[in-house]
Write a protein that holds these residues in place. Structure first.
Motif, mmCIF file in Angstrom:
data_model
loop_
_atom_site.group_PDB
_atom_site.id
_atom_site.type_symbol
_atom_site.label_atom_id
_atom_site.label_comp_id
_atom_site.label_asym_id
_atom_site.label_seq_id
_atom_site.Cartn_x
_atom_site.Cartn_y
_atom_site.Cartn_z
ATOM 1 N N LEU A 1 57.765 8.316 -33.415
ATOM 2 C CA LEU A 1 58.441 9.451 -34.032
ATOM 3 C C LEU A 1 57.669 9.951 -35.253
ATOM 4 O O LEU A 1 57.618 11.163 -35.514
ATOM 5 C CB LEU A 1 59.866 9.061 -34.426
ATOM 6 C CG LEU A 1 60.751 10.189 -34.952
ATOM 7 C CD1 LEU A 1 60.797 11.351 -33.980
ATOM 8 C CD2 LEU A 1 62.161 9.674 -35.226
ATOM 9 N N ASP A 2 57.039 9.034 -35.986
ATOM 10 C CA ASP A 2 56.206 9.453 -37.135
ATOM 11 C C ASP A 2 55.091 10.386 -36.682
ATOM 12 O O ASP A 2 54.814 11.414 -37.326
ATOM 13 C CB ASP A 2 55.603 8.223 -37.829
ATOM 14 C CG ASP A 2 56.643 7.433 -38.614
ATOM 15 O OD1 ASP A 2 57.720 7.995 -38.896
ATOM 16 O OD2 ASP A 2 56.371 6.267 -38.946
ATOM 17 N N TRP A 3 54.426 10.029 -35.591
ATOM 18 C CA TRP A 3 53.344 10.871 -35.087
ATOM 19 C C TRP A 3 53.870 12.222 -34.603
ATOM 20 O O TRP A 3 53.234 13.259 -34.804
ATOM 21 C CB TRP A 3 52.594 10.159 -33.961
ATOM 22 C CG TRP A 3 51.443 9.329 -34.457
ATOM 23 C CD1 TRP A 3 51.433 7.979 -34.689
ATOM 24 C CD2 TRP A 3 50.144 9.799 -34.798
ATOM 25 N NE1 TRP A 3 50.205 7.587 -35.145
ATOM 26 C CE2 TRP A 3 49.385 8.681 -35.228
ATOM 27 C CE3 TRP A 3 49.535 11.049 -34.791
ATOM 28 C CZ2 TRP A 3 48.065 8.782 -35.638
ATOM 29 C CZ3 TRP A 3 48.211 11.153 -35.193
ATOM 30 C CH2 TRP A 3 47.490 10.040 -35.609
ATOM 31 N N ALA A 4 55.012 12.202 -33.952
ATOM 32 C CA ALA A 4 55.590 13.466 -33.490
ATOM 33 C C ALA A 4 55.907 14.371 -34.672
ATOM 34 O O ALA A 4 55.634 15.582 -34.638
ATOM 35 C CB ALA A 4 56.850 13.192 -32.671
ATOM 36 N N GLU A 5 56.467 13.799 -35.724
ATOM 37 C CA GLU A 5 56.785 14.590 -36.918
ATOM 38 C C GLU A 5 55.514 15.136 -37.564
ATOM 39 O O GLU A 5 55.483 16.288 -38.030
ATOM 40 C CB GLU A 5 57.564 13.735 -37.913
ATOM 41 C CG GLU A 5 58.973 13.398 -37.435
ATOM 42 C CD GLU A 5 59.685 12.395 -38.333
ATOM 43 O OE1 GLU A 5 60.910 12.458 -38.439
ATOM 44 O OE2 GLU A 5 58.979 11.538 -38.934
ATOM 45 N N GLY B 1 59.350 3.720 -33.800
ATOM 46 C CA GLY B 1 59.275 4.287 -35.146
ATOM 47 C C GLY B 1 57.959 4.987 -35.395
ATOM 48 O O GLY B 1 57.926 6.111 -35.918
ATOM 49 N N GLU B 2 56.865 4.340 -35.020
ATOM 50 C CA GLU B 2 55.545 4.962 -35.184
ATOM 51 C C GLU B 2 55.414 6.202 -34.297
ATOM 52 O O GLU B 2 54.778 7.193 -34.687
ATOM 53 C CB GLU B 2 54.449 3.966 -34.816
ATOM 54 C CG GLU B 2 54.347 2.769 -35.750
ATOM 55 C CD GLU B 2 53.313 1.779 -35.258
ATOM 56 O OE1 GLU B 2 52.113 2.101 -35.343
ATOM 57 O OE2 GLU B 2 53.703 0.712 -34.760
ATOM 58 N N LEU C 1 53.938 9.402 -27.141
ATOM 59 C CA LEU C 1 54.349 8.847 -25.848
ATOM 60 C C LEU C 1 53.767 7.462 -25.617
ATOM 61 O O LEU C 1 54.447 6.557 -25.109
ATOM 62 C CB LEU C 1 53.922 9.795 -24.723
ATOM 63 C CG LEU C 1 54.647 11.143 -24.654
ATOM 64 C CD1 LEU C 1 53.995 12.051 -23.607
ATOM 65 C CD2 LEU C 1 56.122 10.950 -24.342
ATOM 66 N N GLU C 2 52.500 7.270 -25.983
ATOM 67 C CA GLU C 2 51.877 5.953 -25.803
ATOM 68 C C GLU C 2 52.553 4.904 -26.688
ATOM 69 O O GLU C 2 52.824 3.783 -26.247
ATOM 70 C CB GLU C 2 50.393 6.030 -26.122
ATOM 71 C CG GLU C 2 49.576 6.908 -25.189
ATOM 72 C CD GLU C 2 49.585 6.421 -23.755
ATOM 73 O OE1 GLU C 2 49.861 5.226 -23.530
ATOM 74 O OE2 GLU C 2 49.311 7.236 -22.857
ATOM 75 N N LEU C 3 52.811 5.260 -27.929
ATOM 76 C CA LEU C 3 53.463 4.321 -28.840
ATOM 77 C C LEU C 3 54.885 4.007 -28.386
ATOM 78 O O LEU C 3 55.337 2.855 -28.452
ATOM 79 C CB LEU C 3 53.486 4.900 -30.259
ATOM 80 C CG LEU C 3 52.138 4.910 -30.984
ATOM 81 C CD1 LEU C 3 52.206 5.778 -32.230
ATOM 82 C CD2 LEU C 3 51.721 3.485 -31.358
#
Length: 568
Positions: free
Chosen positions: A364-368, A361-362, A352-354
């Motif tokens: 969604l990477d963290w969410a994944e 893009g970053e 959410l912060e990113l």
């Protein structure tokens, strides 16, 4: 700072009511005016809602999922559309022209938005500025003569301007004396709220008179006193709006007075870490310009020291909020990353912060990564699942959204996860195969692990699919009373004998109860039993059953009266 785009929202107030339910919707109406930082984008709405803490809310509307909301309050974290989601939705509706989604070829004219209070002010202010001094005095005299409230506020302001510092201090303290607020009734609480409003008017008058340092000190004392009353009362929602007003006055006074950044940093940290800090909606980010880089750094150092001495959640949250206020997203992420929750909740906060920082893009990477870390845990953060799937849908990654839904269904089967799987699979045109695999898993014929044999869930799923007869077959020896009642209601027309057996079974234990709720349920069941006998062509058997029942339960007068009222 609020941001909005020239869009029409894809939901209405009725949609908010359906999503939240009557209780949460009613509570959300009380918070709509307190929404902060409303950010209406093309496909989502974000905002903060102050309460005992400041909660972050995001609403998303898509064709696939409809209106969904996420909030980091305890109720929202369980996947509910909470009162804070309602407040943000209502705030957004008041700033835009909401319309229900329509088909592409529909040609329905959109009515112009209704006038808002802000638009009305834009008409009044230029007119007031056009009046000369005598005309303004005449207008004020006219309004004060017609409205005692206006006259009283003007008298209070005049008194404050002429009073010295000690007199003003005593006046504010007298108005905010705790009294017996926690034990008084509605009328007494309403009077106390009026006293708080008067104290706030005094502080505004000090600011207008240029006595801004006094206003700063007075607002800080008032915040402490009111938070103490709020805490001792235990349940004092009436004080939320006055608290919010005092915070706004304190911030305005600080903006005018520009108090020492070091002293302000000490006050801010002490207030937010104190016993009543979470009762007032103070956001460190709002004090960024007042504190400046030096003050923010000092506040962060104080909060970090407090956290090291006593690593409470409150201190950790304050550290995070101060990092946000500094605008150092990477430092904030590093702080989050030091303690990643295994259910993926911390990964979502980072995402959410990113995302808010424009680094989608970053995010969604963290969410994944969060979903990968959680694996097939049953308690994976549901907001993380929803957020990731919505981002996949936006990016056209339908297969990835389906894979997440499939994993979640297998790990934590529920009717809700089945429906989400169905929605995602239909979007890919692959529902037939996914459905068969899901049903096989529920029947216990799938791979080992995961759901295993889940007959009750299978019953709910088949009912949801409209396959009543298949649900009846699956229910044998497994269904609970709720499911049996639903099955009987759905089968009454085409399988009255089976439905009758269910109704009679459910009726038997209720006969022992003396509660009004049981009597109501007995009456409903008897009406259904009568309908079954009518379809079976055995009304005489029902008459005999009723005669025996009335004889057995004749001492229950309330029940007899209810049966008479329903011609039973």
């Amino acid at each position: 700072m609020e941001r909005t785009t020239n869009i029409q929202l894809g939901f209405t107030e009725a949609d908010l009511q359906r999503a939240a339910g009557p209780t949460s919707f009613s509570r959300g109406e009380d918070y709509a005016g307190a929404v902060q930082g409303l950010d209406i984008g093309e496909t989502s709405i974000r905002a903060a809602v102050p309460g005992r803490e400041t909660y972050r809310v995001e609403l998303v509307v898509t064709h696939q999922t409809g209106l969904t909301g996420s909030c980091d309050c305890a109720y929202g974290a369980d996947g509910h559309f909470c009162k804070h989601c309602v407040a943000v939705g209502l705030a957004a509706l008041r700033q835009t022209t909401p319309v229900a989604p329509q088909s592409a070829d529909a040609q329905v004219p959109v009515p112009p938005p209704a006038p808002t209070p802000r638009a009305s002010q834009d008409l009044v202010t230029p007119w007031l500025r056009s009046l000369d001094r005598d005309a303004l005095l005449a207008l004020l005299n006219e309004e004060s003569a017609a409205d005692s409230g206006v006259r009283d506020r003007l008298l209070l302001r005049a008194r404050v301007v002429q009073a010295d510092r000690a007199e003003v201090r005593d006046l504010v303290k007298g108005l905010l004396a705790p009294g017996t607020f926690a034990h008084d009734g509605y009328a007494e609480r309403a009077l106390y709220v009026q006293d708080v409003a008067q104290a706030t008017t005094i502080l505004r008058t000090l600011i207008a008179a240029g006595r801004v340092a006094e206003a700063v000190d007075g607002a800080r004392w008032a915040l402490w006193r009111l938070a103490e009353v709020y805490e001792s009362a235990g349940d004092a929602d009436e004080l939320f709006t006055p608290l919010h007003g005092l915070v706004a006055v304190h911030l305005r006074a600080c903006e005018a007075a520009r108090p020492d950044p070091e002293a302000t940093a000490r006050w801010l940290v002490g207030h937010l870490l104190g016993p009543f800090g979470e009762m007032t909606p103070v956001d460190p980010a709002d004090y960024g310009d007042i504190l400046g880089p030096t003050g923010l750094a000092r506040a962060l150092a104080l909060a970090t020291e407090a956290w090291r001495n006593d690593p409470t959640d409150k201190a950790a949250r304050l550290k995070e909020r101060l990092l946000k206020a500094q605008g150092d997203v990477d430092a904030l992420i590093a702080a989050y990353a030091d303690d990643l929750a295994p259910d993926g909740a911390t990964h979502l906060r980072i995402a959410l912060e990113l995302d808010q920082a424009g680094r989608a893009g970053e995010a969604l990477d963290w969410a994944e990564r969060g979903l990968q870390t959680a694996g097939e845990r049953r308690d994976v953060d549901q907001q993380l699942v929803e957020w990731t799937c919505v981002r996949y849908l936006r990016a056209g990654r339908l297969d990835d959204a389906l894979a997440v839904r499939r994993t979640r269904f297998r790990a934590h089967g529920s009717l809700a996860s089945y429906r989400s799987l169905r929605s995602a699979a239909r979007g890919c045109g692959r529902w037939e195969a996914e459905r068969e695999a899901a049903l096989e898993l529920l029947r216990g014929n799938g791979s080992r692990g995961g759901l295993g044999h889940s007959p009750r869930l299978l019953v709910d799923v088949l009912l949801d699919e409209g396959e009543v007869d298949a649900a009846w077959d699956a229910a044998a020896g497994h269904a609970d009373d709720r499911q049996l009642r639903t099955l009987a209601d759905r089968m009454r027309d085409h399988r009255p004998a089976d439905a009758l057996g269910v109704y009679l079974r459910l009726l038997e234990p209720l006969k022992q109860s003396t509660k009004d709720e049981a009597y109501q349920e007995i009456t409903r069941l008897l009406r259904s039993i009568r309908a079954c006998h009518q379809r079976l062509g055995t009304p005489g058997e029902f008459s005999r059953h009723m005669a025996a029942l009335r004889t057995e339960l004749k001492r229950k007068r309330k029940l007899m009266q209810l049966l008479d009222a329903n011609d039973l």
